[in-house]
Scaffold this motif. Structure first.
Motif, short mmCIF file in Angstrom:
data_model
loop_
_atom_site.label_atom_id
_atom_site.label_comp_id
_atom_site.label_asym_id
_atom_site.label_seq_id
_atom_site.Cartn_x
_atom_site.Cartn_y
_atom_site.Cartn_z
N GLU A 7 2.14 1.77 -3.57
CA GLU A 7 1.06 2.27 -4.42
C GLU A 7 0.85 3.77 -4.19
OE1 GLU A 7 -2.51 0.14 -3.75
OE2 GLU A 7 -1.69 -1.81 -4.35
N THR A 8 0.85 4.18 -2.95
CA THR A 8 0.61 5.59 -2.61
C THR A 8 1.73 6.48 -3.14
OG1 THR A 8 -0.59 4.91 -0.63
CG2 THR A 8 0.21 7.19 -0.72
N LYS B 31 0.83 -1.20 0.00
CA LYS B 31 0.00 0.00 0.00
C LYS B 31 0.87 1.25 0.00
CE LYS B 31 -4.08 1.82 0.03
NZ LYS B 31 -5.03 1.59 -1.08
N ALA C 64 1.37 6.75 -6.84
CA ALA C 64 0.19 7.54 -7.19
C ALA C 64 0.45 9.04 -7.05
CB ALA C 64 -0.99 7.13 -6.31
#
Length: 412
Positions: free
Chosen positions: A347-348, A344, A351
Motif C-alpha cells: 500500500e505504501t 501495508k 501510495a
C-alpha cells in the motif's frame, strides 16, 4: 623404485636461487608456488606465455630471453627443466647432477632427481601427494587423492582437529540461505572443529547432524532468557562458553551482518575480551531469488537492487526505511522478514508512486527441499499471501526482474 620410494621433504626456498628452463605451460603452473615460497627465480627461455611474461614485467622473476646455456644452473638450489628441446633438457639435467642441484624434469620423470607432488592447501596445511612407483605413474590419480584430502579438510568431512595451536574463542559463521551445501568451506570446517555450536533457527540445521560426537549443540531459540533480553542471553552464552576455553561457533542464517545482529555479538565479545572471527555467508537476499529463477539485476531491466528489512510496518515509528524514496526507484526491491507486513508495504509503495501492477514474487523456504514460489502484484499481494498461506521465512522480490526468466509464473 618400489623398494626405494622418493623421500618426501618440504623445501624452504626463501631467498634461494631457483632456475626454471622453459617459459611454457609447465612453468606457468609452477611459478606461482615458487614465488609464494620466496624463491629467487631465474627463468631461462627465449619465449614465454603471456602470464609468465607478466611475472617478469612486474619484477617477480628474472627472465633471460635465450635458450639454455651451460652454467645457467650455477648457484641454484633447485631446478625445473621444462623446455621443448629434449637435448637441452638432458644437458641441463646432467649439469644439475654434476652440481648436486635437485632437478625436476617435465619430459622425463625417471631421469629427474626430484618429483613435484600434487599439492593443495587448507588453513596453513600443505597437502602433497607423490606416486611411489616410477612405472605406472598416474598423475590424475595423484591429483584426485590430493583433491579428496584437501576438500575433506576444507568442508569438515575429514576432521583433523587442532591441538597445540587451537585458540579458544568464537566464530560467527554465516550459514547461507538454508541448503547445507551453500555454507562456505571455511564455515563448514570451523563447525567440524567446534566444541560448542549455538545455532539459529534459520541456519542450515541439517549440518548439525554431521557434527562429530561430543560437540555441544545449543538452540539459540531455547536459551533461558531470565532477566536478559533474547540477544543479551545469546551474547552471555557465547562469552561463558568461550571463557571455559572452548571453541565456539555461532551458526547464523545467511550472512552475520545482513539483518543478523552479528555486530552486536562482535561488540559484546570484544568488550569481554573474547577473540572473535567473522565468516561471511551467502545472503538470502540474492541467493534465494536466484534459486527461484529471479536475477536481482538484469541488463536492460534493473541496474541496481535494494535490500530492506520489513519486520516493522512503514507506518511504525521504529521503521528506519525511507519507503517513499524506495517507491521512486526503478531497480529491484528485496524485502526480508516482511511476510506479515507485505500488505501495508505494498500500500505504501503504491501510495508513493509505484505502479499497482508491479510484479512481486515471494520465495518461501528458499534453497531447501520445501522451497516454493508464489507470484502476485503490488495490488494483489496481500490477498495472495493470505490465500496461499505464505509463511516465514520468505524472501520478497519486487520489480520487473520477477518477469525475467524462461517461464515466469502467472501472477495472481
Amino acid at each position: 623404485m618400489a623398494e626405494h620410494p622418493p623421500y618426501p621433504v618440504g623445501l624452504r626456498l626463501l631467498g634461494r636461487r631457483v632456475v626454471v628452463l622453459g617459459g611454457g605451460q609447465v612453468a606457468q603452473r609452477r611459478l606461482p608456488a615458487l614465488i609464494a615460497a620466496g624463491a629467487d627465480v631465474l627463468l631461462v627461455s627465449p619465449e614465454a606465455t603471456p602470464s609468465v611474461e607478466a611475472l617478469a614485467d612486474t619484477g617477480r622473476i628474472t627472465w633471460l630471453k635465450r635458450p639454455y646455456e651451460p652454467g645457467d644452473l650455477e648457484g641454484a638450489w633447485y631446478a625445473l627443466i621444462a623446455t621443448s628441446d629434449s637435448d637441452a633438457n638432458s644437458r641441463a639435467s646432467a649439469e644439475a647432477e654434476a652440481d648436486r642441484v635437485w632437478c625436476v624434469r617435465s619430459d622425463d620423470a625417471d631421469a629427474a632427481t626430484a618429483w613435484t607432488p600434487a599439492t593443495g592447501h587448507s588453513e596453513g596445511v600443505t597437502v602433497a601427494v607423490l606416486t611411489t612407483e616410477a612405472k605406472g605413474r598416474d598423475p590424475r590419480h595423484t591429483a584426485a587423492v590430493r583433491d579428496a584430502v584437501v576438500e575433506g579438510l576444507r568442508d569438515g568431512t575429514l576432521v583433523a582437529p587442532h591441538h597445540r595451536t587451537r585458540t579458544p574463542g568464537v566464530a560467527l559463521v554465516g550459514g547461507g540461505p538454508g541448503d547445507p551445501d551453500l555454507i562456505t568451506v571455511r564455515g563448514r570446517r570451523l563447525l567440524a572443529e567446534a566444541d560448542v555450536v549455538i545455532a539459529d533457527r534459520l541456519g542450515p540445521r541439517d549440518l548439525l547432524a554431521e557434527l562429530p560426537p561430543g560437540v555441544e549443540v545449543i538452540d539459540a531459540a531455547k536459551i533461558p532468557y531470565g532477566r536478559f533480553m533474547a540477544q543479551e542471553a545469546i551474547n552471555d552464552a557465547l562469552i561463558q562458553h568461550a571463557r571455559q576455553g572452548k571453541s565456539v561457533v555461532r551458526l547464523k542464517g545467511g550472512d552475520p551482518y545482513v539483518f543478523g545482529r552479528g555486530m552486536e555479538e562482535v561488540q559484546a565479545l570484544t568488550e569481554a575480551g573474547i577473540p572473535c572471527t567473522v565468516v561471511p555467508g551467502i545472503s538470502s537476499s540474492v541467493s534465494v531469488p536466484g534459486a527461484a529463477g529471479i536475477p536481482v539485476t538484469h541488463r536492460g531491466v534493473a541496474h541496481e537492487f535494494t535490500v530492506v528489512s520489513g519486520h516493522v510496518a512503514p507506518d511504525d515509528e521504529r521503521s528506519l526505511v525511507d519507503w517513499p524514496s524506495l517507491a521512486k526507484l526503478t531497480g529491484t526491491l528485496v524485502i526480508l522478514m516482511g511476510v506479515d507486513k507485505i500488505g501495508k508495504i505494498a500500500e505504501t509503495l503504491v501510495a508513493h508512486g509505484k505502479a499497482p501492477d508491479t510484479p512481486v514474487a515471494l520465495v518461501q523456504e528458499g534453497t531447501t527441499a520445501a522451497q516454493r514460489r508464489v507470484d502476485a502484484t503490488l495490488a494483489t499481494v496481500a490477498a495472495t499471501v493470505a490465500a496461499e498461506e505464505v509463511r516465514p521465512p520468505a524472501v520478497i522480490v519486487i520489480g520487473e526482474v520477477v518477469r525475467v526468466g524462461p517461464h515466469p509464473p502467472e501472477q495472481r
